[in-house]
Design a protein around this motif. Structure first.
Motif, PDB file in Angstrom:
ATOM      1  N   UNK A 175       1.216  -1.044  -0.269  1.00 47.56           N
ATOM      2  CA  UNK A 175      -0.274   0.034  -0.169  1.00 47.56           C
ATOM      3  C   UNK A 175       1.078   1.112   0.107  1.00 47.56           C
ATOM      4  N   UNK A 176       1.770   1.603   0.490  1.00 48.57           N
ATOM      5  CA  UNK A 176       2.680   2.418   1.210  1.00 48.57           C
ATOM      6  C   UNK A 176       3.872   2.650  -0.677  1.00 48.57           C
ATOM      7  N   UNK A 177       3.875   1.392  -1.205  1.00 49.84           N
ATOM      8  CA  UNK A 177       4.301   1.646  -2.120  1.00 49.84           C
ATOM      9  C   UNK A 177       3.984   1.987  -3.497  1.00 49.84           C
ATOM     10  N   UNK A 178       2.369   1.542  -3.438  1.00 48.91           N
ATOM     11  CA  UNK A 178       1.703   2.778  -4.693  1.00 48.91           C
ATOM     12  C   UNK A 178       1.478   3.415  -3.973  1.00 48.91           C
ATOM     13  N   UNK A 232       1.043   8.620  -8.580  1.00 40.70           N
ATOM     14  CA  UNK A 232       1.523  10.157  -9.250  1.00 40.70           C
ATOM     15  C   UNK A 232       2.245   9.210 -10.717  1.00 40.70           C
ATOM     16  N   UNK A 233       3.653   8.761 -10.202  1.00 41.17           N
ATOM     17  CA  UNK A 233       4.177   8.386 -11.241  1.00 41.17           C
ATOM     18  C   UNK A 233       3.192   7.505 -12.424  1.00 41.17           C
ATOM     19  N   UNK A 234       2.623   6.520 -11.604  1.00 38.46           N
ATOM     20  CA  UNK A 234       1.895   5.526 -12.567  1.00 38.46           C
ATOM     21  C   UNK A 234       1.541   6.019 -13.363  1.00 38.46           C
ATOM     22  N   UNK A 235       0.961   7.298 -12.569  1.00 37.14           N
ATOM     23  CA  UNK A 235      -0.198   6.964 -13.234  1.00 37.14           C
ATOM     24  C   UNK A 235      -0.019   8.444 -14.955  1.00 37.14           C
ATOM     25  N   UNK A 236       1.268   8.914 -14.896  1.00 40.65           N
ATOM     26  CA  UNK A 236       1.518   9.552 -15.970  1.00 40.65           C
ATOM     27  C   UNK A 236       1.621   8.308 -17.252  1.00 40.65           C
ATOM     28  N   UNK A 237       1.623   6.572 -16.858  1.00 37.24           N
ATOM     29  CA  UNK A 237       1.904   5.981 -18.151  1.00 37.24           C
ATOM     30  C   UNK A 237       0.940   5.415 -17.931  1.00 37.24           C
ATOM     31  N   UNK A 238       0.186   4.744 -17.438  1.00 36.79           N
ATOM     32  CA  UNK A 238      -1.186   4.258 -17.190  1.00 36.79           C
ATOM     33  C   UNK A 238      -2.227   4.338 -16.848  1.00 36.79           C
ATOM     34  N   UNK A 239      -3.587   3.730 -16.769  1.00 33.33           N
ATOM     35  CA  UNK A 239      -4.894   4.693 -16.579  1.00 33.33           C
ATOM     36  C   UNK A 239      -4.773   4.204 -14.649  1.00 33.33           C
ATOM     37  N   UNK A 240      -5.363   5.496 -14.316  1.00 28.25           N
ATOM     38  CA  UNK A 240      -5.337   5.114 -13.216  1.00 28.25           C
ATOM     39  C   UNK A 240      -6.049   4.109 -12.428  1.00 28.25           C
ATOM     40  N   UNK A 241      -5.998   3.928 -11.394  1.00 28.52           N
ATOM     41  CA  UNK A 241      -6.752   3.165 -10.176  1.00 28.52           C
ATOM     42  C   UNK A 241      -7.425   3.560  -9.480  1.00 28.52           C
ATOM     43  N   UNK A 242      -8.131   4.514  -9.803  1.00 24.71           N
ATOM     44  CA  UNK A 242      -8.880   5.231  -9.312  1.00 24.71           C
ATOM     45  C   UNK A 242      -8.886   5.972  -7.309  1.00 24.71           C
ATOM     46  N   UNK A 243      -9.236   6.760  -6.712  1.00 24.82           N
ATOM     47  CA  UNK A 243      -9.205   6.935  -5.916  1.00 24.82           C
ATOM     48  C   UNK A 243      -9.752   6.581  -4.401  1.00 24.82           C
ATOM     49  N   UNK A 244     -10.973   5.308  -4.463  1.00 23.67           N
ATOM     50  CA  UNK A 244     -10.172   4.780  -3.815  1.00 23.67           C
ATOM     51  C   UNK A 244      -9.400   3.572  -3.331  1.00 23.67           C
ATOM     52  N   UNK A 245      -9.124   3.266  -4.652  1.00 24.29           N
ATOM     53  CA  UNK A 245      -7.367   2.430  -4.280  1.00 24.29           C
ATOM     54  C   UNK A 245      -6.547   3.018  -3.716  1.00 24.29           C
ATOM     55  N   UNK A 246      -6.694   4.580  -3.254  1.00 24.60           N
ATOM     56  CA  UNK A 246      -5.795   4.595  -1.925  1.00 24.60           C
ATOM     57  C   UNK A 246      -6.665   5.262  -0.830  1.00 24.60           C
ATOM     58  N   UNK A 247      -7.066   4.351  -0.724  1.00 28.51           N
ATOM     59  CA  UNK A 247      -7.561   4.270   0.527  1.00 28.51           C
ATOM     60  C   UNK A 247      -7.191   2.748   1.324  1.00 28.51           C
ATOM     61  N   UNK A 248      -7.392   2.748   2.620  1.00 24.95           N
ATOM     62  CA  UNK A 248      -5.910   1.584   3.555  1.00 24.95           C
ATOM     63  C   UNK A 248      -7.470   0.497   3.397  1.00 24.95           C
ATOM     64  N   UNK A 249      -8.201   0.752   3.315  1.00 16.29           N
ATOM     65  CA  UNK A 249      -9.275   0.184   3.562  1.00 16.29           C
ATOM     66  C   UNK A 249      -9.814  -0.823   2.299  1.00 16.29           C
ATOM     67  N   UNK A 250      -9.838   0.037   1.090  1.00 19.11           N
ATOM     68  CA  UNK A 250     -10.234  -0.917   0.087  1.00 19.11           C
ATOM     69  C   UNK A 250      -9.305  -1.142  -0.944  1.00 19.11           C
ATOM     70  N   UNK A 251      -7.902  -1.100  -0.066  1.00 22.26           N
ATOM     71  CA  UNK A 251      -6.957  -1.304  -0.741  1.00 22.26           C
ATOM     72  C   UNK A 251      -6.625  -2.938  -0.240  1.00 22.26           C
ATOM     73  N   UNK A 256      -8.505  -4.685   1.301  1.00 24.71           N
ATOM     74  CA  UNK A 256     -10.428  -5.524   0.726  1.00 24.71           C
ATOM     75  C   UNK A 256      -9.616  -6.056  -1.202  1.00 24.71           C
ATOM     76  N   UNK A 257      -8.791  -4.726  -1.799  1.00 25.85           N
ATOM     77  CA  UNK A 257      -8.527  -5.721  -2.780  1.00 25.85           C
ATOM     78  C   UNK A 257      -7.200  -6.780  -3.234  1.00 25.85           C
ATOM     79  N   UNK A 258      -6.422  -6.638  -2.262  1.00 24.13           N
ATOM     80  CA  UNK A 258      -5.515  -7.189  -1.879  1.00 24.13           C
ATOM     81  C   UNK A 258      -5.724  -8.555  -1.064  1.00 24.13           C
ATOM     82  N   UNK A 259      -7.135  -8.896  -0.803  1.00 26.49           N
ATOM     83  CA  UNK A 259      -7.752 -10.089  -0.725  1.00 26.49           C
ATOM     84  C   UNK A 259      -8.896 -10.800  -1.668  1.00 26.49           C
ATOM     85  N   UNK A 260      -8.408  -9.700  -2.418  1.00 28.84           N
ATOM     86  CA  UNK A 260      -8.872 -10.701  -4.047  1.00 28.84           C
ATOM     87  C   UNK A 260      -8.047 -10.949  -4.789  1.00 28.84           C
ATOM     88  N   UNK A 261      -7.163  -9.856  -4.521  1.00 26.14           N
ATOM     89  CA  UNK A 261      -5.980 -10.452  -5.355  1.00 26.14           C
ATOM     90  C   UNK A 261      -5.101 -12.002  -5.082  1.00 26.14           C
TER      91      UNK A 261
END
Length: 169
Positions: free
Chosen positions: A17-20, A25-44, A46-51
């Motif tokens: 989560x810290x790495x992401x 900003x750097x990643x979003x220069x070349x790939x589509x954004x994952x959206x603001x929700x992705x950058x809240x730890x609770x949402x992250x 949940x997505x981590x568990x899904x992965x």
């Protein structure tokens, strides 16, 4: 820099989560954004568990790229695995302060070797036309350009040009 790939697990959530967040900003220069929700730890989390669930079901395999001290420097994944024909799609991202060191190239080489052990014999990749570094990494690792296509980015609504690659193992 020496690197290795380490399969994603539950205990990686906070550091990843810290790495992401640090690289958003750097990643979003070349790939589509994952959206603001992705950058809240609770949402992250949940997505981590899904992965991790996808990984347990052999639908996808997720790896962290780590340096010799064990810090995360990037990610590399095999997703959408089709066990009927042995194909998968690769995706990767390298943290901003670790670019231009050959890390993506080394990590992709490691993943290609690992893919054979996972019964994956065809790997597909997709990158944007403005991501020259990613195109070079794919081509250095034996990926062949298959097609170029303009598509609407689902998150931004803007049209982008994508380049598709493929590699047989």
């Amino acid at each position: 820099m020496e690197i290795f790939i380490d399969r994603l697990n539950e205990r990686d959530a906070e550091e990843l989560f810290t790495f992401e967040c640090n690289n958003r900003r750097f990643f979003e220069q070349t790939v589509p954004s994952r959206g603001d929700d992705y950058y809240t730890f609770e949402t992250f989390k949940n997505r981590h568990r899904e992965l991790l669930n996808e990984q347990e079901e052999n639908i996808s395999y997720f790896y962290l790229i780590k340096n010799d001290s064990g810090s995360i420097v990037g990610r590399i994944n095999l997703v959408d695995i089709d066990n009927t024909n042995g194909s998968a799609h690769v995706g990767y991202r390298i943290g901003e302060k670790y670019t231009q060191r050959g890390i993506a190239n080394k990590a992709l080489k490691l993943l290609v070797n690992t893919a054979a052990e996972l019964s994956v014999n065809q790997i597909h990749a997709k990158t944007t036309s403005n991501n020259i570094a990613s195109q070079k990494v794919l081509e250095r690792n034996g990926f062949i350009r298959v097609t170029i296509n303009e598509e609407k980015n689902e998150l931004s609504g803007q049209k982008e040009t994508f380049i598709y690659y493929s590699r047989t193992i």
